[in-house]
Design an enzyme around this catalytic site. Structure first.
Site, PDB file in Angstrom:
ATOM      1  N   LYS A   1       4.480  -8.709   3.297  1.00 57.93           N
ATOM      2  CA  LYS A   1       3.132  -8.879   3.840  1.00 57.93           C
ATOM      3  C   LYS A   1       2.237  -9.728   2.943  1.00 57.93           C
ATOM      4  CE  LYS A   1       0.572  -5.128   3.977  1.00 57.93           C
ATOM      5  NZ  LYS A   1      -0.703  -5.301   3.255  1.00 57.93           N
TER       6      LYS A   1
ATOM      7  N   ARG B   1      -5.436   1.518   8.270  1.00 57.11           N
ATOM      8  CA  ARG B   1      -4.160   2.119   7.927  1.00 57.11           C
ATOM      9  C   ARG B   1      -3.945   3.440   8.651  1.00 57.11           C
ATOM     10  NH1 ARG B   1      -2.514   1.436   1.813  1.00 57.11           N
ATOM     11  NH2 ARG B   1      -2.015  -0.673   2.486  1.00 57.11           N
TER      12      ARG B   1
ATOM     13  N   ARG C   1      14.503  -3.213  -9.265  1.00 54.95           N
ATOM     14  CA  ARG C   1      14.011  -3.499 -10.617  1.00 54.95           C
ATOM     15  C   ARG C   1      14.522  -2.481 -11.650  1.00 54.95           C
ATOM     16  NH1 ARG C   1       7.695  -4.470 -11.413  1.00 54.95           N
ATOM     17  NH2 ARG C   1       7.744  -2.751  -9.945  1.00 54.95           N
TER      18      ARG C   1
ATOM     19  N   ARG D   1      11.732   2.504 -13.616  1.00 58.41           N
ATOM     20  CA  ARG D   1      10.424   3.154 -13.608  1.00 58.41           C
ATOM     21  C   ARG D   1      10.375   4.127 -12.441  1.00 58.41           C
ATOM     22  NH1 ARG D   1       6.941  -1.160 -12.210  1.00 58.41           N
ATOM     23  NH2 ARG D   1       5.520   0.515 -11.709  1.00 58.41           N
TER      24      ARG D   1
ATOM     25  N   ARG E   1       7.413   6.831  -0.340  1.00 55.61           N
ATOM     26  CA  ARG E   1       6.334   5.888  -0.019  1.00 55.61           C
ATOM     27  C   ARG E   1       6.493   5.292   1.374  1.00 55.61           C
ATOM     28  NH1 ARG E   1       5.966   1.087  -4.057  1.00 55.61           N
ATOM     29  NH2 ARG E   1       4.279   0.240  -2.784  1.00 55.61           N
TER      30      ARG E   1
END
Length: 227
Positions: A20, A94, A128, A161, A172
């Site tokens: 996005k 949202r 990552r 992380r 999420r």
């Protein structure tokens, strides 16, 4: 009357990792509109210590979500400055109450929805890995380590992380889906939802670009030659 006849009132939606941000910046580069990111707006108001910024910060400091009415006030206040421009909202609305409140103030013409498969996004967001000793960052998609899970230089193990771990990412994405599903349905019913599906931003972008060309003038567009 062509695309320039009236101002465009648009929003863009897409999960974290859907591309996005990239699509929004390309839209801004090619088309005459103002890109309004609710996240940037929030940070700016917090930095400047505006009344609404201070209010929002109290929720963030408590680890709470910012209530709908606060986000709505923030965005609608900013839109007052953009009446003479076309605009693209990003990160707002949202939730359904935000969408309904926005509707009372502005008629939304188009909602661009980036629909990227869950697994693809999950892969992107969990790619990552970090070497704690040096801070070296690896990305399994762009610059993977020579040996999976091992730092190239020291041979020490890599870590992820908290934010990049699969369980965090899945949480999420699920939260995003739960929150935005009613918003997408709302715009679908209104007939303004345009969904663009794919696994790569570079393949989705030409379709978004072609669609917007029918809606809004491009930047530095040459005046059309009339036959």
């Amino acid at each position: 009357m062509g695309a320039s006849a009236r101002l465009l009132r648009a929003a863009i939606m897409g999960a974290p990792g859907s591309g996005k941000g990239t699509v929004s910046s390309r839209i801004t580069k090619h088309f005459e509109l103002k890109h309004l990111s609710s996240g940037d707006l929030l940070r700016d108001n917090m930095l400047r210590g505006t009344e609404i910024g201070v209010l929002a910060k109290t929720f963030i400091d408590q680890g709470k979500l910012i209530p709908d009415d606060v986000m709505t006030r923030l965005v609608l206040h900013e839109l007052k400055n953009l009446t003479q421009y076309s605009w693209l909202l990003d990160g707002f609305p949202r939730t359904l109450p935000q969408a309904e409140a926005l509707d009372r103030a502005h008629q939304i013409d188009t909602v661009i929805n980036l629909n990227v498969p869950f697994e693809v996004i999950k892969q992107r967001l969990t790619a990552r890995w970090i070497h704690p000793g040096s801070g070296r960052v690896y990305n399994l998609e762009f610059n993977p380590p020579k040996t999976m899970g091992i730092d190239d230089l020291t041979g020490e193990p890599l870590v992820q992380r908290e934010d990049d771990r699969p369980e965090t990412v899945v949480k999420r994405l699920k939260a995003y889906e739960a929150q935005t599903e009613p918003v997408l349905e709302y715009y679908q019913k209104k007939g303004v939802l345009e969904t663009f599906s794919g696994t790569e931003t570079n393949k989705i972008w030409p379709h978004v670009y072609a669609f917007l060309q029918t809606k809004i003038p491009q930047i530095n567009e040459k005046a059309p030659v009339t036959p």
